[in-house]
Design a protein around this motif. Structure first.
Motif, PDB file in Angstrom:
ATOM      1  N   THR A  49       0.923  -1.513   0.053  1.00 10.13           N
ATOM      2  CA  THR A  49       0.224   0.324  -0.424  1.00 10.13           C
ATOM      3  C   THR A  49       1.032   1.009  -0.465  1.00 10.13           C
ATOM      4  O   THR A  49       1.984   1.036   0.405  1.00 10.13           O
ATOM      5  CB  THR A  49      -1.113  -0.370   0.971  1.00 10.13           C
ATOM      6  OG1 THR A  49       0.337  -0.173   2.014  1.00 10.13           O
ATOM      7  CG2 THR A  49      -2.003  -1.427   1.401  1.00 10.13           C
ATOM      8  N   TYR A  50       0.146   2.337  -0.489  1.00  5.21           N
ATOM      9  CA  TYR A  50       0.613   3.765  -0.406  1.00  5.21           C
ATOM     10  C   TYR A  50       0.610   4.735  -0.508  1.00  5.21           C
ATOM     11  O   TYR A  50      -1.026   5.124  -1.208  1.00  5.21           O
ATOM     12  CB  TYR A  50       1.941   2.854  -2.016  1.00  5.21           C
ATOM     13  CG  TYR A  50       1.163   3.593  -2.729  1.00  5.21           C
ATOM     14  CD1 TYR A  50       1.445   4.861  -3.872  1.00  5.21           C
ATOM     15  CD2 TYR A  50       1.061   2.419  -3.685  1.00  5.21           C
ATOM     16  CE1 TYR A  50       1.179   5.036  -4.955  1.00  5.21           C
ATOM     17  CE2 TYR A  50      -0.492   2.335  -4.988  1.00  5.21           C
ATOM     18  CZ  TYR A  50       0.563   3.043  -5.271  1.00  5.21           C
ATOM     19  OH  TYR A  50      -0.071   4.288  -6.724  1.00  5.21           O
ATOM     20  N   ASP A  51       1.020   6.002  -0.606  1.00  4.94           N
ATOM     21  CA  ASP A  51       0.322   7.473  -0.604  1.00  4.94           C
ATOM     22  C   ASP A  51       0.778   7.704  -1.905  1.00  4.94           C
ATOM     23  O   ASP A  51       1.236   8.425  -2.464  1.00  4.94           O
ATOM     24  CB  ASP A  51       0.322   7.660   0.153  1.00  4.94           C
ATOM     25  CG  ASP A  51       0.026   7.982   2.307  1.00  4.94           C
ATOM     26  OD1 ASP A  51      -0.563   7.347   1.803  1.00  4.94           O
ATOM     27  OD2 ASP A  51       1.228   8.023   3.011  1.00  4.94           O
ATOM     28  N   LEU A  52      -0.593   8.255  -2.590  1.00  5.12           N
ATOM     29  CA  LEU A  52      -0.308   8.511  -4.039  1.00  5.12           C
ATOM     30  C   LEU A  52       0.344   9.883  -2.815  1.00  5.12           C
ATOM     31  O   LEU A  52       0.371  10.534  -3.157  1.00  5.12           O
ATOM     32  CB  LEU A  52      -1.786   9.156  -4.656  1.00  5.12           C
ATOM     33  CG  LEU A  52      -3.027   8.138  -4.700  1.00  5.12           C
ATOM     34  CD1 LEU A  52      -4.295   8.389  -4.919  1.00  5.12           C
ATOM     35  CD2 LEU A  52      -2.496   7.513  -6.410  1.00  5.12           C
ATOM     36  N   TYR A  53       0.685  10.599  -4.803  1.00  6.33           N
ATOM     37  CA  TYR A  53       1.648  11.973  -4.264  1.00  6.33           C
ATOM     38  C   TYR A  53       0.196  12.561  -3.807  1.00  6.33           C
ATOM     39  O   TYR A  53      -0.860  12.961  -4.386  1.00  6.33           O
ATOM     40  CB  TYR A  53       1.217  12.714  -6.005  1.00  6.33           C
ATOM     41  CG  TYR A  53       3.297  11.913  -6.596  1.00  6.33           C
ATOM     42  CD1 TYR A  53       4.603  11.208  -6.007  1.00  6.33           C
ATOM     43  CD2 TYR A  53       2.965  11.796  -8.029  1.00  6.33           C
ATOM     44  CE1 TYR A  53       5.560  11.104  -6.599  1.00  6.33           C
ATOM     45  CE2 TYR A  53       4.530  10.466  -8.132  1.00  6.33           C
ATOM     46  CZ  TYR A  53       5.559  10.704  -7.919  1.00  6.33           C
ATOM     47  OH  TYR A  53       6.559  10.622  -8.326  1.00  6.33           O
ATOM     48  N   GLY A  54       0.613  13.505  -2.859  1.00  9.77           N
ATOM     49  CA  GLY A  54      -0.192  14.483  -2.828  1.00  9.77           C
ATOM     50  C   GLY A  54      -1.292  14.275  -2.351  1.00  9.77           C
ATOM     51  O   GLY A  54      -1.913  15.235  -1.143  1.00  9.77           O
ATOM     52  N   HIS A  55      -0.914  13.688  -1.170  1.00 10.71           N
ATOM     53  CA  HIS A  55      -1.864  12.427  -0.103  1.00 10.71           C
ATOM     54  C   HIS A  55      -0.917  12.316   0.880  1.00 10.71           C
ATOM     55  O   HIS A  55       1.054  11.740   0.575  1.00 10.71           O
ATOM     56  CB  HIS A  55      -2.707  11.320  -0.825  1.00 10.71           C
ATOM     57  CG  HIS A  55      -3.510  11.659  -1.527  1.00 10.71           C
ATOM     58  ND1 HIS A  55      -3.109  12.041  -3.136  1.00 10.71           N
ATOM     59  CD2 HIS A  55      -5.120  12.008  -1.750  1.00 10.71           C
ATOM     60  CE1 HIS A  55      -4.549  12.652  -3.533  1.00 10.71           C
ATOM     61  NE2 HIS A  55      -5.527  12.337  -2.728  1.00 10.71           N
ATOM     62  N   GLY A  56      -1.006  11.882   2.103  1.00 10.34           N
ATOM     63  CA  GLY A  56      -0.756  10.771   3.354  1.00 10.34           C
ATOM     64  C   GLY A  56       0.817  11.772   3.288  1.00 10.34           C
ATOM     65  O   GLY A  56       0.428  13.281   3.363  1.00 10.34           O
ATOM     66  N   GLY A  57       1.399  10.614   3.095  1.00  9.71           N
ATOM     67  CA  GLY A  57       3.103  11.427   4.526  1.00  9.71           C
ATOM     68  C   GLY A  57       3.833  11.466   2.391  1.00  9.71           C
ATOM     69  O   GLY A  57       4.981  12.191   2.565  1.00  9.71           O
ATOM     70  N   SER A  58       3.092  11.094   1.242  1.00  8.93           N
ATOM     71  CA  SER A  58       4.342  11.429  -0.193  1.00  8.93           C
ATOM     72  C   SER A  58       4.348  12.630  -0.288  1.00  8.93           C
ATOM     73  O   SER A  58       3.706  13.744  -0.226  1.00  8.93           O
ATOM     74  CB  SER A  58       2.840  10.601  -1.033  1.00  8.93           C
ATOM     75  OG  SER A  58       3.287   9.208  -0.692  1.00  8.93           O
ATOM     76  N   VAL A 172      -9.496  13.846   4.477  1.00 16.95           N
ATOM     77  CA  VAL A 172      -9.789  14.240   3.181  1.00 16.95           C
ATOM     78  C   VAL A 172      -8.750  15.810   3.705  1.00 16.95           C
ATOM     79  O   VAL A 172      -8.675  16.405   3.017  1.00 16.95           O
ATOM     80  CB  VAL A 172     -11.917  14.296   2.819  1.00 16.95           C
ATOM     81  CG1 VAL A 172     -11.580  15.483   1.924  1.00 16.95           C
ATOM     82  CG2 VAL A 172     -11.766  12.788   2.711  1.00 16.95           C
ATOM     83  N   THR A 173      -9.849  16.477   4.781  1.00 16.81           N
ATOM     84  CA  THR A 173      -9.535  18.016   5.284  1.00 16.81           C
ATOM     85  C   THR A 173      -7.777  17.938   5.564  1.00 16.81           C
ATOM     86  O   THR A 173      -7.576  19.336   5.411  1.00 16.81           O
ATOM     87  CB  THR A 173     -10.456  18.362   6.504  1.00 16.81           C
ATOM     88  OG1 THR A 173      -9.912  17.405   7.629  1.00 16.81           O
ATOM     89  CG2 THR A 173     -11.478  18.188   6.147  1.00 16.81           C
ATOM     90  N   ALA A 174      -6.971  17.073   5.788  1.00 20.41           N
ATOM     91  CA  ALA A 174      -5.719  17.113   5.437  1.00 20.41           C
ATOM     92  C   ALA A 174      -5.038  17.331   4.526  1.00 20.41           C
ATOM     93  O   ALA A 174      -3.960  18.172   4.408  1.00 20.41           O
ATOM     94  CB  ALA A 174      -4.919  16.299   5.749  1.00 20.41           C
ATOM     95  N   ASN A 175      -5.726  17.525   3.019  1.00 20.33           N
ATOM     96  CA  ASN A 175      -5.059  17.151   2.495  1.00 20.33           C
ATOM     97  C   ASN A 175      -5.314  19.233   2.336  1.00 20.33           C
ATOM     98  O   ASN A 175      -5.880  20.664   2.535  1.00 20.33           O
ATOM     99  CB  ASN A 175      -5.764  16.998   0.473  1.00 20.33           C
ATOM    100  CG  ASN A 175      -5.602  15.209   0.731  1.00 20.33           C
ATOM    101  OD1 ASN A 175      -5.211  15.042  -0.251  1.00 20.33           O
ATOM    102  ND2 ASN A 175      -7.006  15.402   1.838  1.00 20.33           N
ATOM    103  N   ILE A 179      -3.050  21.747  -4.045  1.00 18.16           N
ATOM    104  CA  ILE A 179      -2.458  21.074  -4.841  1.00 18.16           C
ATOM    105  C   ILE A 179      -4.298  19.841  -4.783  1.00 18.16           C
ATOM    106  O   ILE A 179      -4.547  19.224  -5.916  1.00 18.16           O
ATOM    107  CB  ILE A 179      -1.790  19.726  -3.761  1.00 18.16           C
ATOM    108  CG1 ILE A 179      -0.363  20.255  -4.000  1.00 18.16           C
ATOM    109  CG2 ILE A 179      -1.489  18.157  -4.449  1.00 18.16           C
ATOM    110  CD1 ILE A 179       0.608  19.477  -2.498  1.00 18.16           C
ATOM    111  N   TYR A 180      -5.303  19.473  -3.777  1.00 14.22           N
ATOM    112  CA  TYR A 180      -5.713  18.345  -3.674  1.00 14.22           C
ATOM    113  C   TYR A 180      -6.960  18.995  -5.035  1.00 14.22           C
ATOM    114  O   TYR A 180      -7.570  17.501  -5.671  1.00 14.22           O
ATOM    115  CB  TYR A 180      -7.012  19.242  -2.609  1.00 14.22           C
ATOM    116  CG  TYR A 180      -7.981  18.275  -2.540  1.00 14.22           C
ATOM    117  CD1 TYR A 180      -7.720  16.402  -2.070  1.00 14.22           C
ATOM    118  CD2 TYR A 180      -8.989  18.841  -2.113  1.00 14.22           C
ATOM    119  CE1 TYR A 180      -9.273  16.266  -1.764  1.00 14.22           C
ATOM    120  CE2 TYR A 180     -10.384  18.222  -1.923  1.00 14.22           C
ATOM    121  CZ  TYR A 180     -10.827  16.404  -1.906  1.00 14.22           C
ATOM    122  OH  TYR A 180     -11.407  16.043  -1.930  1.00 14.22           O
TER     123      TYR A 180
END
Length: 266
Positions: A49-58, A172-175, A179-180
């Motif tokens: 599993t991974y975070d897409l660019y612009g999401h989570g920690g990526s 969601v609101t952490a984005n 970028i979002y």
């Protein structure tokens, strides 16, 4: 948490020598949304599993977001992990990326699992999602999240599970506001790249949605499956967009059966 050279945050779990399943989350979410899926698979599969660019920690997207950019991110992650082939599973936007990847590098997709993902929208539905893109651009992800929660979960579940609503709302609101909306536009406008692909996708595929997923419903799921020879469509009863969180067992059973069939289990 591991980090690839391009700034992609990822996790690998399960037996080192087992067949690999890679899972791609949806818009505004992160790899934590697979916490209800991964445990059902890791006894017999290696799960990535991974975070897409612009999401989570990526890292932020290195260029204007597109399905091709995210397909390339996926390919780079497989390379980094020394994985030649995998079953590619994707939820919503992730399902679009999975199809783009299978078109770009068909030799690397052992199979596809496409969850709650769009096909060609009606004019009204396309107008509605483009309005949400503009809303996100002007006011940020917090402006669209409450309506999203209503689309994503059934009403009784929302009322009975405020902690889940707060978790998903927080994702969601952490984005990032700048970028979002640029990634939201990929969800809205990237569909033409993956409808009626030529050449057609030929790997085994499982396509799932809920019968109350009004934005990515049964008609779309059947249309996706019809474009992939031998694909199986599954419609989950009484569930909306985030069935993987609302009723993990209902989602995990067909996924596990599909994977077992791919790997020759009786």
């Amino acid at each position: 948490m591991k980090v690839a050279p391009d700034g992609t945050h990822y996790e690998l779990s399960g037996p080192v020598d087992a067949p690999v399943v890679l899972l791609i989350h949806g818009l505004g979410l992160n790899q934590e949304c697979w916490q209800w899926t991964t445990p059902a698979l890791t006894d017999s599969h290696r799960v990535l599993t991974y975070d897409l660019y612009g999401h989570g920690g990526s890292a932020a997207p290195p260029e204007t977001p597109s399905l091709s950019l995210f397909s390339n991110q996926l390919a780079g992650l497989l390379d980094h992990c020394n994985i030649d082939r995998a079953v590619i599973g994707g939820f919503s936007l992730g399902g679009m990326i999975a199809r783009r990847f299978a078109q770009d590098t068909p030799d690397r997709a052992q199979g596809l699992i496409i969850l709650h993902s769009p096909h060609k929208r009606s004019g009204a539905a396309q107008d509605a999602i483009l309005k949400r893109v503009d809303q996100a651009r002007e006011m940020g992800p917090s402006s669209t999240v409450e309506a999203a929660l209503k689309r994503w979960f059934t009403e009784p579940y929302r009322a009975a599970n405020p902690a889940m609503m707060e978790t998903v709302r927080g994702w969601v609101t952490a984005n990032s506001k700048p970028i979002y909306h640029t990634i939201y536009r990929v969800l809205a406008s990237g569909i033409d790249e993956i409808v009626a692909p030529d050449p057609a996708i030929s790997c085994p595929a499982l396509v799932i949605t809920g019968d109350e997923d009004y934005g990515n419903g049964p008609e779309m799921t059947h249309a996706i499956a019809a474009e992939i020879q031998g694909a199986k469509a599954v419609i989950l009863k009484g569930l909306r967009h985030m069935a993987l969180a609302e009723n993990p067992d209902a989602m995990n059973r067909p996924i596990r059966a599909f994977l077992d069939t791919l790997n020759g289990a009786p």
